[in-house]
Motif scaffolding. Structure first.
Motif, PDB file in Angstrom:
ATOM      1  N   GLY A   1       0.675  -1.090   8.540  1.00  0.00           N
ATOM      2  CA  GLY A   1       1.263  -0.033   7.732  1.00  0.00           C
ATOM      3  C   GLY A   1       0.254   0.755   6.915  1.00  0.00           C
ATOM      4  N   SER A   2      -1.034   0.581   7.216  1.00  0.00           N
ATOM      5  CA  SER A   2      -2.075   1.330   6.510  1.00  0.00           C
ATOM      6  C   SER A   2      -2.463   2.564   7.320  1.00  0.00           C
ATOM      7  CB  SER A   2      -3.294   0.439   6.271  1.00  0.00           C
ATOM      8  OG  SER A   2      -3.861   0.018   7.502  1.00  0.00           O
ATOM      9  N   THR A   3      -3.436   3.309   6.830  1.00  0.00           N
ATOM     10  CA  THR A   3      -3.897   4.503   7.529  1.00  0.00           C
ATOM     11  C   THR A   3      -5.413   4.469   7.675  1.00  0.00           C
ATOM     12  OG1 THR A   3      -4.092   5.774   5.474  1.00  0.00           O
ATOM     13  CG2 THR A   3      -1.997   5.915   6.657  1.00  0.00           C
ATOM     14  N   VAL A   4      -5.912   5.183   8.657  1.00  0.00           N
ATOM     15  CA  VAL A   4      -7.344   5.332   8.906  1.00  0.00           C
ATOM     16  C   VAL A   4      -7.655   6.820   8.935  1.00  0.00           C
ATOM     17  CG1 VAL A   4      -9.204   4.993  10.566  1.00  0.00           C
ATOM     18  CG2 VAL A   4      -7.539   3.170  10.179  1.00  0.00           C
ATOM     19  N   THR A   5      -8.609   7.236   8.104  1.00  0.00           N
ATOM     20  CA  THR A   5      -8.961   8.655   8.022  1.00  0.00           C
ATOM     21  C   THR A   5     -10.471   8.812   8.054  1.00  0.00           C
ATOM     22  OG1 THR A   5      -7.018   9.063   6.629  1.00  0.00           O
ATOM     23  CG2 THR A   5      -8.729  10.770   6.663  1.00  0.00           C
ATOM     24  N   VAL A   6     -10.954   9.749   8.836  1.00  0.00           N
ATOM     25  CA  VAL A   6     -12.371  10.102   8.852  1.00  0.00           C
ATOM     26  C   VAL A   6     -12.457  11.594   8.545  1.00  0.00           C
ATOM     27  CG1 VAL A   6     -14.488  10.211  10.200  1.00  0.00           C
ATOM     28  CG2 VAL A   6     -12.896   8.310  10.546  1.00  0.00           C
ATOM     29  N   THR A   7     -13.226  11.952   7.518  1.00  0.00           N
ATOM     30  CA  THR A   7     -13.267  13.352   7.089  1.00  0.00           C
ATOM     31  C   THR A   7     -14.642  13.705   6.546  1.00  0.00           C
ATOM     32  OG1 THR A   7     -12.271  14.976   5.589  1.00  0.00           O
ATOM     33  CG2 THR A   7     -12.431  12.717   4.782  1.00  0.00           C
TER      34      THR A   7
END
Length: 334
Positions: free
Chosen positions: A206-212
């Protein structure tokens, strides 16, 4: 369920098992603080193999061995012949016949994998170029101590997105229900295969992964700000390139002022936050940079900085890992 197993990368254990190791680390820390003996490895001999130099990892494994009643034997880069005069397989068989457990800190992930395959004893990865799993138990232990829980928290890693710390934070965080954002220049984005791997676990937790590349928007709702050195061991010739790329990703007061809630700062250390080191002085002389990945102001901010608690937790968490996998403990299925 843990006995005889190796920890070579985070996914060697289930999310529930990682959570158990974190909680066991907190328990052993409490025993240590109250001077309650816990010699679960009494009489064992543990070899510590270090191709790469270390302060915290060596100290943590040595003290952990002593507290657990084991005898640590340190072997540095000039003492071991892995892949030089002797194959890793042959060395593993020798070490396994003499020692009850093996710690390895070096370059190649395949070397630590081979040690585990051929030695017949538990092997613990103290760092390779790809993964840093023992660090992860300490890091998420520190976060749980601070916030009381892991699920639902957000960690923002700022800096070199393709090093072992970024890899491990992406995977371990997504396994534990912590949303992970990597803020990095596009040239240093993590490998897509690692991101895909983390996203698979994130869907389950239920988590998220973000690359920015947009660090300012990334940090606004951060619970944890994390950074690492801009140049990893073995890449010392890349300082100028990394300084130019990563200056906008420095953790400084201007950046932390953007955070809307409470947060903690973490760093696996060593940190180049001043010029009181050989490298720090050299970078200042060559490039006019007095602070690199974090400013001295943020590093010394006692309200938010937790890097020294994190460093101490390396010892408690490594103790938990060794005790669980080699201490013949009764651990119900988790």
């Amino acid at each position: 369920m843990f006995q005889g197993r190796s920890l070579l990368k985070e996914v060697d254990f289930t999310p529930e098992e990682l959570e158990y190791l974190i909680d066991f680390s907190i328990h052993l820390k409490d025993l240590k603080k109250r001077n309650i003996p816990h010699e679960y490895l009494k009489g064992q001999n543990i070899v510590l193999l270090f191709e790469k130099s270390s302060t915290r990892t060596r100290s943590a494994f040595t003290v952990a061995c002593n507290d657990l009643g084991a005898n640590p034997e340190f072997m540095g880069a000039n003492d071991i012949q892995l892949g030089k005069k002797e194959s890793v397989e042959d060395s593993a068989k020798v070490f396994g016949s003499m020692f009850d457990g093996i710690e390895f800190r070096g370059f190649k992930q395949e070397d630590v994998e081979a040690l585990a395959k051929y030695s017949g004893v538990p092997v613990w990865n103290g760092l390779t170029d790809e993964w840093h799993p023992t660090q992860m138990i300490a890091d998420f232990m520190t976060i749980k101590e601070e916030f009381g829980e892991l699920k639902g928290k957000k960690l923002v890693y700022c800096g070199d997105g393709r090093n072992n710390m970024a890899n491990s934070l992406l995977v371990a965080g997504s396994m534990l229900g912590v949303s992970i954002t990597v803020a990095s220049p596009e040239e240093l984005f993590p490998e897509q295969s690692v991101v895909d791997y983390a996203e698979k676990f994130a869907k389950e937790s239920g988590s998220t992964v973000t690359v920015t590349s947009d660090i300012k928007s990334a940090v606004k709702d951060a619970d944890v700000l994390y950074t690492d050195v801009w140049v990893s061991m073995g890449e010392e010739d890349k300082f100028e390139e990394r300084i130019n790329l990563l200056k906008p990703y420095q953790i400084n007061k201007e950046l932390t002022d953007l955070i809307e809630g409470d947060y903690i700062f973490m760093h696996c250390l060593p940190a180049f936050h001043d010029t009181e080191t050989k490298y720090g002085a050299e970078m200042n002389e060559r490039f006019g940079v007095k602070e690199m990945e974090v400013t001295d102001e943020v590093f010394r901010d006692e309200k938010h900085a937790r890097q020294f608690e994190e460093a101490e937790n390396r010892m408690h968490s490594i103790k938990a890992i060794m005790a669980a996998t080699n201490g013949n403990l009764f651990i119900p299925k988790v």
